[in-house]
Design a protein around this motif. Structure first.
Motif, PDB file in Angstrom:
ATOM      1  N   GLN A  39     -14.687   0.509   8.030  1.00 17.68           N
ATOM      2  CA  GLN A  39     -15.413  -0.638   8.566  1.00 17.68           C
ATOM      3  C   GLN A  39     -14.627  -1.946   8.347  1.00 17.68           C
ATOM      4  N   LEU A  40     -14.118  -2.121   7.124  1.00 17.57           N
ATOM      5  CA  LEU A  40     -13.370  -3.323   6.798  1.00 17.57           C
ATOM      6  C   LEU A  40     -12.089  -3.435   7.644  1.00 17.57           C
ATOM      7  N   LEU A  41     -11.483  -2.285   7.940  1.00 12.69           N
ATOM      8  CA  LEU A  41     -10.192  -2.254   8.635  1.00 12.69           C
ATOM      9  C   LEU A  41     -10.318  -1.947  10.129  1.00 12.69           C
TER      10      LEU A  41
ATOM     11  N   PRO B 176       0.826  -1.217   0.000  1.00 17.49           N
ATOM     12  CA  PRO B 176       0.000   0.000   0.000  1.00 17.49           C
ATOM     13  C   PRO B 176       0.861   1.269   0.000  1.00 17.49           C
ATOM     14  N   ALA B 177       2.017   1.220   0.659  1.00 15.55           N
ATOM     15  CA  ALA B 177       2.916   2.387   0.684  1.00 15.55           C
ATOM     16  C   ALA B 177       3.395   2.732  -0.724  1.00 15.55           C
TER      17      ALA B 177
ATOM     18  N   LYS C 253       0.392   0.538   9.563  1.00 18.29           N
ATOM     19  CA  LYS C 253       0.914   1.354   8.460  1.00 18.29           C
ATOM     20  C   LYS C 253       0.142   1.070   7.172  1.00 18.29           C
ATOM     21  N   ASP C 254      -0.121  -0.221   6.902  1.00 20.94           N
ATOM     22  CA  ASP C 254      -0.917  -0.582   5.723  1.00 20.94           C
ATOM     23  C   ASP C 254      -2.295   0.075   5.807  1.00 20.94           C
ATOM     24  N   LYS C 255      -2.913  -0.006   6.993  1.00 23.30           N
ATOM     25  CA  LYS C 255      -4.249   0.573   7.194  1.00 23.30           C
ATOM     26  C   LYS C 255      -4.228   2.070   6.905  1.00 23.30           C
ATOM     27  N   GLU C 256      -3.229   2.744   7.447  1.00 22.98           N
ATOM     28  CA  GLU C 256      -3.103   4.192   7.228  1.00 22.98           C
ATOM     29  C   GLU C 256      -2.994   4.492   5.730  1.00 22.98           C
ATOM     30  N   ASP C 257      -2.153   3.739   5.015  1.00 21.86           N
ATOM     31  CA  ASP C 257      -1.960   3.973   3.581  1.00 21.86           C
ATOM     32  C   ASP C 257      -3.221   3.642   2.787  1.00 21.86           C
TER      33      ASP C 257
ATOM     34  N   ALA D  33      -8.099   5.536  -0.143  1.00 27.45           N
ATOM     35  CA  ALA D  33      -9.560   5.580  -0.249  1.00 27.45           C
ATOM     36  C   ALA D  33     -10.049   7.027  -0.126  1.00 27.45           C
ATOM     37  N   GLY D  34      -9.381   7.804   0.725  1.00 26.06           N
ATOM     38  CA  GLY D  34      -9.763   9.196   0.940  1.00 26.06           C
ATOM     39  C   GLY D  34      -9.450  10.125  -0.220  1.00 26.06           C
TER      40      GLY D  34
END
Length: 163
Positions: free
Chosen positions: A158-160, A88-89, A127-131, A136-137
């Motif tokens: 919701q998924l994360l 994701p990074a 970190k993956d979640k943040e990226d 998505a944003g």
């Protein structure tokens, strides 16, 4: 004219049979662009991935993230591009670098220490979640889908939530 990027896929294996043949053919891509700093410098990895790409009939290029950002706007009109990144990074770096990505498919992100299972093939850490949430944003369509035609799971808070 903007580059014709059909899809960007996050897959920690980069190009293998599923990506190099199944996805490439389903997208009708004629160029697989591997945007990854390590793969761009690893001739053995490139040789293995090139063999897979050859079986789909698509060309393949190996660029660092920076080179991808620098030259993507020079892509020829005839190029139907399928970008493959490892993390994701990496995807976030491309989006922040104004690569015109409209959709990101999250494929394989293997289990590792500190990662939480989202699906059978996608494990993420903070970190993956943040990226992923950053992407998505930005308005990029971001979803988990193993194979073309499988059900898509939108990547969102919701998924994360359990990560």
């Amino acid at each position: 004219m903007a580059a014709d990027i059909l899809l960007t896929r996050i897959d920690n294996r980069l190009v293998h049979g599923q990506v190099g043949v199944t996805w490439t053919r389903a997208l009708n891509a004629n160029l697989i662009l591997v945007a990854n700093d390590l793969a761009a410098k690893d001739p053995l990895q490139q040789k293995l991935m090139s063999t897979t790409a050859d079986s789909s009939g698509a060309d393949i290029r190996f660029f660092t993230l920076e080179k991808t950002i620098d030259i993507i706007d020079r892509a020829a009109d005839r190029q139907k591009i399928f970008i493959v990144v490892k993390t994701p990074a990496d995807a976030r770096t491309l989006v922040e670098g104004n690569v015109p990505i409209k959709a990101i498919n999250v494929g394989n992100m293997h289990f590792a220490q500190g990662k939480t299972e989202i699906t059978k093939k996608v494990y993420v850490d903070a970190k993956d979640k943040e990226d992923l949430l950053y992407l998505a944003g930005t308005g990029v369509k971001i979803y988990i889908q193993d194979y073309p035609g499988d059900k898509e799971s939108e990547v969102n808070d919701q998924l994360l939530k359990n990560v």
